[in-house]
Design an enzyme around this catalytic site. Structure first.
Site, PDB file in Angstrom:
ATOM      1  N   ASN A 105      -4.152 -43.307  15.552  1.00 40.36           N
ATOM      2  CA  ASN A 105      -2.758 -43.547  15.910  1.00 40.36           C
ATOM      3  C   ASN A 105      -2.011 -42.244  16.148  1.00 40.36           C
ATOM      4  O   ASN A 105      -1.182 -42.127  17.065  1.00 40.36           O
ATOM      5  CB  ASN A 105      -2.069 -44.353  14.803  1.00 40.36           C
ATOM      6  CG  ASN A 105      -2.125 -45.847  15.049  1.00 40.36           C
ATOM      7  OD1 ASN A 105      -2.365 -46.299  16.158  1.00 40.36           O
ATOM      8  ND2 ASN A 105      -1.918 -46.633  14.000  1.00 40.36           N
ATOM      9  N   ASP A 141      -5.100 -51.861   9.209  1.00 38.68           N
ATOM     10  CA  ASP A 141      -6.369 -51.868   9.940  1.00 38.68           C
ATOM     11  C   ASP A 141      -7.472 -52.554   9.134  1.00 38.68           C
ATOM     12  O   ASP A 141      -8.651 -52.286   9.332  1.00 38.68           O
ATOM     13  CB  ASP A 141      -6.787 -50.432  10.285  1.00 38.68           C
ATOM     14  CG  ASP A 141      -6.888 -49.543   9.051  1.00 38.68           C
ATOM     15  OD1 ASP A 141      -6.579 -50.034   7.951  1.00 38.68           O
ATOM     16  OD2 ASP A 141      -7.267 -48.367   9.195  1.00 38.68           O
TER      17      ASP A 141
END
Length: 302
Positions: free
Chosen positions: A186, A221
């Site tokens: 990210n 996640d």
């Protein structure tokens, strides 16, 4: 004669010790001829308040709709069952019961036996389950980003599946997946790219699970798959299959290739690795971190 007396004595002992309420009625008149101690204790009426009265004259049974019609039906050897019937005890308390009436011959005399089972606890459990399911239907069950079930729904469904597995003596597999280094991904490619990858991950997981499996985004996640009726071997094989296919997973965003990602996977199985949702999820979590630490793709609880 002695054999008959012994038979009567055995019947009496069973009648008095029964853990369900029992009423015996004269089939011609509807008059109660006998009542066992369990029903007396259940409803709080004395023996005298039962015996020599017709069943619809006893306070607990006065609210049964068409009880006289039911009695008349039994005179024709019919069986009548009330699956969910409220009886009013002498103290005013409502008791949920299952009531079965049967007519049969004793010698040349026709009698009616009413078996009354207290199902209050069962009814309360059923009502609580229906209430939880109703509340669940009012809450969102989907993760808006991945299209998978959300954590709240998974926790509810896991409880239900564990109860079912326990009742039917079946196994239940849990696969917990974590995308390795997703935070760094990210930071490198941006949140929008990360969200796009998570959306694709949702579709990917649905493609490689069985139809009966429950797949959810557990948070961030992390993903969990609940596999009903799956042994340790089957659960491990499914986890390995997902990891194998994940090698071909293409990471792209706005037409740009984003490199590769890998999974770490922990596997746990009910009942070997835990009997509650909390314990089995904890074992799956520990297995996942073993997979990370030992750089194995899949770690099975030991």
């Amino acid at each position: 004669m002695q054999t008959l007396k012994d038979s009567d004595l055995r019947y009496r002992r069973l009648f008095d010790a029964a853990q369900d309420g029992i009423l015996i009625l004269d089939a011609e008149t509807g008059v109660i001829t006998d009542v066992n101690p369990f029903l007396i204790n259940m409803l709080g009426y004395s023996r005298e308040e039962f015996v020599e009265k017709k069943i619809w004259q006893v306070g607990a049974f006065k609210d049964i709709e068409a009880s006289q019609n039911a009695f008349e039906a039994l005179q024709n050897y019919e069986t009548i069952r009330y699956e969910d019937l409220p009886l009013k005890a002498k103290d005013g308390k409502l008791i949920q019961v299952e009531l079965v009436r049967n007519a049969y011959l004793v010698g040349n005399e026709k009698v009616i036996q009413c078996n009354v089972r207290d199902i209050t606890d069962r009814k309360q459990a059923q009502d609580a389950l229906l209430k939880r399911e109703a509340l669940l239907r009012q809450r969102p069950v989907w993760d808006h980003l991945t299209g998978l079930f959300n954590r709240l729904y998974m926790e509810e469904i896991l409880e239900r599946e564990l109860l079912r597995a326990s009742r039917k003596q079946l196994s239940l597999g849990i696969v917990k997946l974590n995308v390795n280094d997703f935070k760094r991904f990210n930071e490198t490619h941006g949140r929008a790219a990360g969200d796009a990858v998570l959306r694709k991950l949702g579709n990917f997981l649905l493609k490689y699970v069985r139809r009966e499996d429950i797949t959810c985004r557990y948070g961030g996640d992390e993903f969990i798959i609940v596999l009903p009726d799956a042994s340790r071997k089957v659960t491990w094989e499914r986890a390995e299959l997902i990891c194998e296919h994940f090698k071909q997973f293409e990471l792209q965003f706005n037409g740009q290739a984003l490199g590769t990602l890998t999974f770490s996977v922990g596997v746990a199985v009910f009942p070997e690795d835990g009997s509650t949702s909390a314990s089995i999820l904890r074992v799956a979590d520990n297995a996942l971190y073993c997979a990370k630490g030992e750089r194995h793709r899949v770690a099975v609880a030991k």
